[in-house]
Design a protein around this motif. Structure first.
Motif, mmCIF file in Angstrom:
data_model
loop_
_atom_site.group_PDB
_atom_site.id
_atom_site.type_symbol
_atom_site.label_atom_id
_atom_site.label_comp_id
_atom_site.label_asym_id
_atom_site.label_seq_id
_atom_site.Cartn_x
_atom_site.Cartn_y
_atom_site.Cartn_z
ATOM 1 N N ASP A 130 15.499 9.250 43.576
ATOM 2 C CA ASP A 130 14.617 8.824 43.327
ATOM 3 C C ASP A 130 14.547 10.842 42.866
ATOM 4 O OD1 ASP A 130 12.397 8.823 41.694
ATOM 5 O OD2 ASP A 130 11.480 8.335 43.436
ATOM 6 N N PRO A 131 14.944 10.813 41.257
ATOM 7 C CA PRO A 131 15.136 12.365 40.956
ATOM 8 C C PRO A 131 13.268 12.664 40.917
ATOM 9 C CG PRO A 131 15.627 10.521 39.097
ATOM 10 C CD PRO A 131 15.549 9.999 40.097
ATOM 11 N N LYS A 132 12.140 11.548 40.872
ATOM 12 C CA LYS A 132 11.012 12.337 41.115
ATOM 13 C C LYS A 132 10.811 12.748 42.388
ATOM 14 C CE LYS A 132 8.877 8.172 37.526
ATOM 15 N NZ LYS A 132 8.000 6.977 38.265
ATOM 16 N N SER A 133 11.203 12.380 43.305
ATOM 17 C CA SER A 133 11.345 13.093 44.445
ATOM 18 C C SER A 133 11.497 13.914 44.829
ATOM 19 C CB SER A 133 12.129 12.709 45.723
ATOM 20 O OG SER A 133 13.415 12.387 45.752
ATOM 21 N N LEU A 134 12.921 14.462 43.863
ATOM 22 C CA LEU A 134 12.711 15.780 44.240
ATOM 23 C C LEU A 134 12.078 17.147 42.775
ATOM 24 C CD1 LEU A 134 16.827 15.545 42.631
ATOM 25 C CD2 LEU A 134 15.949 16.198 44.966
ATOM 26 N N ILE A 135 11.158 16.023 42.233
ATOM 27 C CA ILE A 135 9.413 16.610 41.300
ATOM 28 C C ILE A 135 9.124 17.168 42.548
ATOM 29 C CG2 ILE A 135 8.155 16.927 39.312
ATOM 30 C CD1 ILE A 135 10.697 15.194 38.004
ATOM 31 N N GLU A 136 8.448 16.313 42.819
ATOM 32 C CA GLU A 136 6.830 16.472 44.007
ATOM 33 C C GLU A 136 7.974 17.691 44.846
ATOM 34 O OE1 GLU A 136 4.256 15.268 44.221
ATOM 35 O OE2 GLU A 136 5.137 13.932 41.835
ATOM 36 N N THR A 137 8.919 17.718 45.498
ATOM 37 C CA THR A 137 9.566 18.757 46.653
ATOM 38 C C THR A 137 9.730 19.915 45.854
ATOM 39 O OG1 THR A 137 10.798 17.029 47.437
ATOM 40 C CG2 THR A 137 10.857 19.294 47.556
ATOM 41 N N ASP A 138 10.257 20.277 44.039
ATOM 42 C CA ASP A 138 10.089 21.808 43.529
ATOM 43 C C ASP A 138 8.300 21.980 43.814
ATOM 44 O OD1 ASP A 138 10.852 22.912 40.471
ATOM 45 O OD2 ASP A 138 11.899 23.448 41.750
ATOM 46 N N LYS A 139 7.658 21.680 43.467
ATOM 47 C CA LYS A 139 5.642 21.790 44.247
ATOM 48 C C LYS A 139 5.835 23.061 44.816
ATOM 49 C CE LYS A 139 3.700 17.931 41.765
ATOM 50 N NZ LYS A 139 2.643 17.260 41.758
ATOM 51 N N SER A 140 6.768 22.892 46.431
ATOM 52 C CA SER A 140 6.364 23.402 46.955
ATOM 53 C C SER A 140 7.053 25.032 46.964
ATOM 54 C CB SER A 140 6.925 23.041 48.340
ATOM 55 O OG SER A 140 6.149 22.175 49.001
ATOM 56 N N ILE A 141 8.692 24.630 46.667
ATOM 57 C CA ILE A 141 9.517 25.632 46.079
ATOM 58 C C ILE A 141 8.432 26.712 44.483
ATOM 59 C CG2 ILE A 141 11.206 27.274 44.771
ATOM 60 C CD1 ILE A 141 12.817 24.662 45.376
ATOM 61 N N ILE A 142 7.412 26.542 44.422
ATOM 62 C CA ILE A 142 6.046 27.121 42.915
ATOM 63 C C ILE A 142 5.427 27.706 43.929
ATOM 64 C CG2 ILE A 142 5.067 26.880 41.340
ATOM 65 C CD1 ILE A 142 6.853 24.112 40.533
ATOM 66 N N ILE A 143 5.002 26.895 44.476
ATOM 67 C CA ILE A 143 3.784 27.763 45.957
ATOM 68 C C ILE A 143 4.453 28.254 46.294
ATOM 69 C CG2 ILE A 143 2.648 27.112 47.549
ATOM 70 C CD1 ILE A 143 2.091 24.514 47.038
ATOM 71 N N LEU A 144 5.257 28.188 47.321
ATOM 72 C CA LEU A 144 6.779 29.961 48.232
ATOM 73 C C LEU A 144 5.836 30.888 47.134
ATOM 74 C CD1 LEU A 144 9.748 28.296 49.424
ATOM 75 C CD2 LEU A 144 7.259 28.486 50.727
ATOM 76 N N GLY A 145 6.883 31.429 45.221
ATOM 77 C CA GLY A 145 7.218 32.224 44.304
ATOM 78 C C GLY A 145 5.645 32.812 44.393
ATOM 79 N N GLU A 146 4.051 31.335 44.917
ATOM 80 C CA GLU A 146 3.177 32.000 44.197
ATOM 81 C C GLU A 146 2.829 32.758 45.450
ATOM 82 O OE1 GLU A 146 0.692 28.835 43.274
ATOM 83 O OE2 GLU A 146 0.825 28.418 41.308
ATOM 84 N N CYS A 147 3.093 32.038 46.798
ATOM 85 C CA CYS A 147 3.127 33.506 48.269
ATOM 86 C C CYS A 147 3.436 34.015 47.830
ATOM 87 C CB CYS A 147 3.187 32.651 49.443
ATOM 88 S SG CYS A 147 1.932 31.048 48.977
#
Length: 402
Positions: free
Chosen positions: A280-297
């Motif tokens: 499911d490609p949508k699962s990758l998109i949802e998981t990528d949000k954590s990578i964005i948060i890691l960048g913000e931290c």
């Protein structure tokens, strides 16, 4: 000077290292380039021995002396367990042990120049005023007509609230920076685990790919720690750990040779995520949000690390405190000369030293907290990420005692 002499005596008596005690804790990193425990090594039980592993007391026992200044910071990366909280809650009622631990305090060692300067001024004021009031027996000096060095206490009474506000605001700002850094790392740890949890769920058939992804997650977090740490302390350990984890992959060497390891690891994290065989490609998109948060931290950590409390504020506070403390003996002489207290004006010396110790101590605390990352146990955070990810992948199941 009497306060300094008492501190030195307590240090020699109360904290002299014992050669008869058994070393039941892991060897500490005593010098700058001593390697730390690699991430694949077995975790050591913190309950072994009477001293908390990595603590300042354990370091003193290991090194045979009390580390202070920059050397002591790596021994202040406290991680509490249940027994530590029990001891912490009971320590407030131990008046004698708390007073004895003053000699063990690294803050006390840092304050020697300031306290000595104030005590020296107090000794000079007492000597001068003694010569002015009682004479020296030397005609050449007595004929000069020396006047007593004294100041009214009112200016100090009026200015002390402003000094207190400056110190409080600076301390609050420093503690807020420490808490902000700790919050950023707690989010880094949480989202690093979340990345591996989600990928292990939507890619259950390819555990090798998920395991490779978990290693890159750890690499990104470990690269953040390396960027926020002293190169003399962490660079060699960082390279050793990365090469150990990525023995059969060029990813580790690519990151090590990068001019910006954090950015390169962040990019590699996204590449590895989107190369996973997800149904499911949508699962990758949802998981990528954590990578964005890691960048913000990471951006929050870099902001704290690169931007100190405005230097104009720090310098003005230091100048205010220095002038106030150095002139304090003259005001105390006025107060004690009109007081029937025991010791009379000679109490000016210990009173000046004690007040300088506590006031400069508050300023020193804010200085120590202003840069939080050399005090935070980032190695423990990265190791926690590594072991948790191994457990989530299912390839390694460490017991609770590891």
């Amino acid at each position: 000077m009497a306060v300094i002499a008492i501190i030195n005596a307590l240090q020699c008596h109360a904290f002299a290292p014992s050669r008869t005690l058994l070393h039941q804790h892991q060897s500490l990193r005593s010098q700058s380039n001593t390697p730390a425990r690699p991430p694949l090594a077995k975790k050591k039980d913190d309950d072994e021995g009477n001293l908390r592993e990595g603590s300042l007391r354990a370091a003193t026992k290991e090194l045979g002396k009390v580390p202070y200044g920059e050397q002591s910071r790596k021994y202040r990366r406290t991680v509490f367990r249940h027994k530590d909280w029990v001891a912490h809650r009971s320590s407030s009622s131990r008046i004698i042990s708390n007073l004895q631990s003053i000699a063990f305090s690294g803050v006390v060692r840092q304050l020697k120049p300031q306290v000595s300067a104030v005590a020296s001024v107090a000794a000079f004021v007492l000597s001068w005023n003694w010569a002015a009031t009682h004479g020296t027996g030397l005609p050449l000096i007595d004929n000069l007509g020396l006047r007593v060095l004294a100041l009214p206490t009112l200016p100090f009474t009026l200015s002390s609230p402003a000094l207190g506000l400056l110190l409080v605001f600076r301390t609050n700002a420093a503690y807020a920076r420490w808490m902000c850094g700790r919050d950023a790392w707690s989010r880094i740890v949480g989202h690093a685990k979340n990345l591996v949890r989600m990928t292990s769920v939507f890619c259950p058939s390819d555990t090798d790919a998920v395991d490779d992804f978990s290693k890159v997650v750890w690499l990104y977090c470990r690269s953040i720690m390396n960027k926020l740490s002293s190169p003399l302390e962490d660079e060699e350990v960082y390279q050793e750990e990365v090469r150990e984890v990525f023995q059969d992959s060029p990813i580790g060497e690519n990151i090590l040779s990068s001019s910006d390891r954090v950015i390169s690891a962040w990019k590699e994290l996204s590449i590895q995520l989107h190369s996973l065989p997800a149904s499911d490609p949508k699962s990758l998109i949802e998981t990528d949000k954590s990578i964005i948060i890691l960048g913000e931290c990471t951006a929050i950590c870099e902001k704290i690390y690169s931007s100190p409390v405005p230097l104009v504020y720090t310098r003005h506070t230091a100048r205010y405190l220095s002038v106030w403390a150095l002139l304090l003996p003259c005001a105390l002489y006025t107060a004690f000369s009109n007081s029937p207290a025991a010791g009379g004006v000679w109490a000016v010396l210990p009173a000046s030293a004690i007040m300088a110790f506590f006031l400069f101590g508050v300023d020193e605390l804010s200085m120590q907290l202003e840069e939080p990352f050399s005090l935070l146990p980032m190695q423990v955070f990265c190791d926690e990420i590594f072991y948790a990810n191994k457990l989530l992948v299912g390839q390694d199941k460490p017991s609770l005692n590891k």
